[in-house]
Design a protein around this motif. Structure first.
Motif, PDB file in Angstrom:
ATOM      1  N   ALA A 177      -4.696  13.086  12.356  1.00  0.00           N
ATOM      2  CA  ALA A 177      -5.670  12.148  11.803  1.00  0.00           C
ATOM      3  C   ALA A 177      -5.027  11.218  10.794  1.00  0.00           C
ATOM      4  O   ALA A 177      -3.998  11.539  10.194  1.00  0.00           O
ATOM      5  CB  ALA A 177      -6.827  12.917  11.149  1.00  0.00           C
ATOM      6  N   VAL A 178      -5.644  10.074  10.623  1.00  0.00           N
ATOM      7  CA  VAL A 178      -5.263   9.114   9.592  1.00  0.00           C
ATOM      8  C   VAL A 178      -6.498   8.842   8.751  1.00  0.00           C
ATOM      9  O   VAL A 178      -7.582   8.590   9.301  1.00  0.00           O
ATOM     10  CB  VAL A 178      -4.755   7.787  10.196  1.00  0.00           C
ATOM     11  N   VAL A 228       0.848  -1.195   0.000  1.00  0.00           N
ATOM     12  CA  VAL A 228       0.000   0.000   0.000  1.00  0.00           C
ATOM     13  C   VAL A 228       0.883   1.245   0.000  1.00  0.00           C
ATOM     14  O   VAL A 228       2.056   1.204   0.394  1.00  0.00           O
ATOM     15  CB  VAL A 228      -0.957   0.028   1.209  1.00  0.00           C
ATOM     16  N   CYS A 229       0.322   2.348  -0.436  1.00  0.00           N
ATOM     17  CA  CYS A 229       1.065   3.602  -0.573  1.00  0.00           C
ATOM     18  C   CYS A 229       0.569   4.604   0.465  1.00  0.00           C
ATOM     19  O   CYS A 229      -0.628   4.919   0.515  1.00  0.00           O
ATOM     20  CB  CYS A 229       0.884   4.162  -1.983  1.00  0.00           C
ATOM     21  N   ILE A 230       1.504   5.080   1.297  1.00  0.00           N
ATOM     22  CA  ILE A 230       1.171   5.978   2.408  1.00  0.00           C
ATOM     23  C   ILE A 230       1.743   7.363   2.119  1.00  0.00           C
ATOM     24  O   ILE A 230       2.944   7.504   1.878  1.00  0.00           O
ATOM     25  CB  ILE A 230       1.743   5.451   3.732  1.00  0.00           C
ATOM     26  N   ALA A 231       0.887   8.373   2.152  1.00  0.00           N
ATOM     27  CA  ALA A 231       1.312   9.755   1.937  1.00  0.00           C
ATOM     28  C   ALA A 231       1.419  10.471   3.282  1.00  0.00           C
ATOM     29  O   ALA A 231       0.437  10.556   4.021  1.00  0.00           O
ATOM     30  CB  ALA A 231       0.325  10.484   1.031  1.00  0.00           C
ATOM     31  N   ASP A 232       2.608  10.962   3.582  1.00  0.00           N
ATOM     32  CA  ASP A 232       2.846  11.737   4.795  1.00  0.00           C
ATOM     33  C   ASP A 232       2.576  13.206   4.454  1.00  0.00           C
ATOM     34  O   ASP A 232       3.371  13.850   3.777  1.00  0.00           O
ATOM     35  CB  ASP A 232       4.294  11.525   5.249  1.00  0.00           C
ATOM     36  N   GLU A 246      -1.088  15.474  -4.579  1.00  0.00           N
ATOM     37  CA  GLU A 246      -1.764  15.879  -5.805  1.00  0.00           C
ATOM     38  C   GLU A 246      -0.789  16.464  -6.818  1.00  0.00           C
ATOM     39  O   GLU A 246      -1.038  16.389  -8.032  1.00  0.00           O
ATOM     40  CB  GLU A 246      -2.865  16.891  -5.482  1.00  0.00           C
ATOM     41  N   GLN A 247       0.314  17.048  -6.343  1.00  0.00           N
ATOM     42  CA  GLN A 247       1.319  17.557  -7.272  1.00  0.00           C
ATOM     43  C   GLN A 247       1.917  16.426  -8.104  1.00  0.00           C
ATOM     44  O   GLN A 247       2.362  16.656  -9.228  1.00  0.00           O
ATOM     45  CB  GLN A 247       2.434  18.279  -6.516  1.00  0.00           C
ATOM     46  N   GLN A 248       1.938  15.230  -7.547  1.00  0.00           N
ATOM     47  CA  GLN A 248       2.488  14.074  -8.245  1.00  0.00           C
ATOM     48  C   GLN A 248       1.432  13.334  -9.083  1.00  0.00           C
ATOM     49  O   GLN A 248       1.734  12.333  -9.711  1.00  0.00           O
ATOM     50  CB  GLN A 248       3.109  13.117  -7.231  1.00  0.00           C
ATOM     51  N   GLN A 249       0.205  13.834  -9.037  1.00  0.00           N
ATOM     52  CA  GLN A 249      -0.912  13.246  -9.801  1.00  0.00           C
ATOM     53  C   GLN A 249      -1.118  11.771  -9.446  1.00  0.00           C
ATOM     54  O   GLN A 249      -1.278  10.916 -10.316  1.00  0.00           O
ATOM     55  CB  GLN A 249      -0.679  13.424 -11.303  1.00  0.00           C
ATOM     56  N   VAL A 250      -1.101  11.498  -8.146  1.00  0.00           N
ATOM     57  CA  VAL A 250      -1.374  10.155  -7.652  1.00  0.00           C
ATOM     58  C   VAL A 250      -2.389  10.243  -6.520  1.00  0.00           C
ATOM     59  O   VAL A 250      -2.649  11.325  -5.981  1.00  0.00           O
ATOM     60  CB  VAL A 250      -0.096   9.465  -7.129  1.00  0.00           C
ATOM     61  N   VAL A 251      -2.950   9.093  -6.151  1.00  0.00           N
ATOM     62  CA  VAL A 251      -3.843   8.999  -5.004  1.00  0.00           C
ATOM     63  C   VAL A 251      -3.317   7.881  -4.106  1.00  0.00           C
ATOM     64  O   VAL A 251      -3.233   6.723  -4.534  1.00  0.00           O
ATOM     65  CB  VAL A 251      -5.288   8.691  -5.438  1.00  0.00           C
ATOM     66  N   PRO A 252      -2.942   8.184  -2.870  1.00  0.00           N
ATOM     67  CA  PRO A 252      -2.414   7.161  -1.970  1.00  0.00           C
ATOM     68  C   PRO A 252      -3.526   6.282  -1.396  1.00  0.00           C
ATOM     69  O   PRO A 252      -4.720   6.538  -1.620  1.00  0.00           O
ATOM     70  CB  PRO A 252      -1.746   7.982  -0.871  1.00  0.00           C
ATOM     71  N   ASP A 253      -3.121   5.280  -0.643  1.00  0.00           N
ATOM     72  CA  ASP A 253      -4.076   4.405   0.033  1.00  0.00           C
ATOM     73  C   ASP A 253      -4.319   4.840   1.473  1.00  0.00           C
ATOM     74  O   ASP A 253      -5.381   4.576   2.031  1.00  0.00           O
ATOM     75  CB  ASP A 253      -3.555   2.959   0.021  1.00  0.00           C
ATOM     76  N   ILE A 254      -3.331   5.500   2.056  1.00  0.00           N
ATOM     77  CA  ILE A 254      -3.421   5.982   3.440  1.00  0.00           C
ATOM     78  C   ILE A 254      -2.807   7.386   3.480  1.00  0.00           C
ATOM     79  O   ILE A 254      -1.776   7.625   2.857  1.00  0.00           O
ATOM     80  CB  ILE A 254      -2.661   5.054   4.409  1.00  0.00           C
ATOM     81  N   ILE A 255      -3.445   8.303   4.206  1.00  0.00           N
ATOM     82  CA  ILE A 255      -2.925   9.662   4.372  1.00  0.00           C
ATOM     83  C   ILE A 255      -2.766   9.942   5.863  1.00  0.00           C
ATOM     84  O   ILE A 255      -3.674   9.661   6.651  1.00  0.00           O
ATOM     85  CB  ILE A 255      -3.868  10.727   3.779  1.00  0.00           C
ATOM     86  N   THR A 256      -1.626  10.512   6.245  1.00  0.00           N
ATOM     87  CA  THR A 256      -1.436  10.957   7.623  1.00  0.00           C
ATOM     88  C   THR A 256      -1.431  12.481   7.642  1.00  0.00           C
ATOM     89  O   THR A 256      -0.858  13.130   6.770  1.00  0.00           O
ATOM     90  CB  THR A 256      -0.116  10.439   8.206  1.00  0.00           C
TER      91      THR A 256
END
Length: 358
Positions: free
Chosen positions: A210-211, A166-170, A187-197
């Motif tokens: 929040a997570v 999975v891909c986690i965006a800090d 969003e600058q990288q034009q991707v959508v992660p699976d988890i955001i912190t």
């Protein structure tokens, strides 16, 4: 009424690109919020969903100071007092296009850096292992305000997901409009992660974090092992967080970050023509870095000068800090409410200090 605010907050924060997000942890309490109660649940979500432990991180990244997160933070485990990575931590080269192995002059720099992640996954699979996840900021703060080159995560994320990770965006440092161009850094990288912190700006000084994750990962976490924290979903904190979101929108602080960030970068570039000690200017919005060097030919870092500049700025009531592997990058991450008058004073003061120190 207060609990309605908590529900509203979940809805507002969940307005991410695919509209599928839900808050799995919303917590409040003290300085350790981001480590113990933010990144650890994010990692636990990855571990539980994939039933794996191996994690991939970028060199010199920082994701927390709890013991489990130090193992995922090269900035900590490779630094003073560090004891090296845990056996499940795997580090890839920081994609620094200024002084890294692949520079900005190379049109394939992003893909070359990203290829290292794929090669690492292949080595893990040859050992009978596979990644639980990949964790990264879209712009590395402790790495020296280093934005990932365009296209980097567009190559890395599919490789990680293909391997079952999975891909986690800090977003702790860069989220909530700080980069100016987008609300979230990824969003600058034009991707959508699976988890955001999320943390720090989420409460504007109130300790809140929040997570967020997608429903299928959240569902996997509901496996019978109860997870809770005493201050989870604190309704007062939710009300504060909601007010912060409203102010960001109503006062157009993201647009302010973009406008004044562009003004600062232009001013830094003008100073660069006067002072060759300024080697690189980078960042986005109000998340900026100015790298100081001794020699433009060798890019030898100038950490002593960087520290002296920071101390001189502090005497003028202007707060910068130093970051990067060599502590030679002037890091500027001001409040989003700064004004044009503030930016002009910053540039004038920095000009005077560099003239004196140079």
């Amino acid at each position: 009424l207060i609990y309605n605010d908590a529900n509203d907050y979940n809805i507002l924060v969940s307005k991410t690109p695919e509209g599928r997000w839900q808050i799995t942890g919303l917590i409040d309490f003290g300085d350790m919020v981001e480590s113990y109660l933010l990144f650890e649940p994010a990692a636990a979500l990855a571990y539980t969903y994939t039933r794996r432990r191996e994690m991939i991180v970028i060199d010199h990244a920082y994701h927390g100071n709890a013991s489990a997160l130090i193992d995922l933070s090269p900035y900590k485990f490779k630094g003073p007092g560090g004891q090296g990575p845990g056996p499940w931590t795997h580090t890839v080269t920081m994609p620094d296009t200024y002084r890294g192995p692949y520079r900005s002059s190379d049109p394939e720099a992003a893909q070359k850096y990203a290829r290292e992640v794929g090669e690492l996954i292949a080595r893990l699979e040859a050992e009978g292992k596979a990644p639980a996840g990949f964790m990264a900021e879209a712009a590395l703060g402790c790495g020296g305000q280093v934005p990932l080159p365009p296209g980097y995560l567009q190559t890395v994320y599919p490789a990680v997901r293909k391997a079952g990770g999975v891909c986690i965006a800090d977003e702790v440092q860069i989220g909530f409009g700080r980069l100016g161009t987008h609300f979230w850094g990824f969003e600058q990288q034009q991707v959508v992660p699976d988890i955001i912190t999320m943390g720090k700006p989420i409460g504007n000084g109130h300790s809140l974090a929040a997570v967020a994750t997608i429903p299928e990962i959240a569902a996997a976490f509901a496996n019978g092992m109860e997870y809770f924290n005493t201050f989870g979903g604190n309704p007062v904190s939710c009300t504060i967080g909601l007010a912060v979101l409203e102010v960001i929108e109503e006062e157009q602080l993201q647009a302010n970050a973009r406008r004044l960030g562009e003004r600062l970068q232009q001013g830094f570039r003008e100073l660069q023509t006067k002072y060759p000690v300024i080697g690189d200017i980078r960042g986005s919005g109000l998340f900026l870095g100015v790298e100081l060097i001794k020699d433009p030919a060798t890019l030898e870092p100038a950490p002593e000068l960087a520290q002296a500049v920071v101390e001189s700025l502090k005497e003028e009531v202007i707060l910068f800090s130093t970051e990067g592997p060599f502590n030679n990058v002037l890091k500027f991450k001001p409040p989003l409410v700064i004004t044009q008058e503030d930016t002009d004073r910053i540039l004038e003061t920095l000009d005077r200090i560099l003239k004196d120190k140079g």
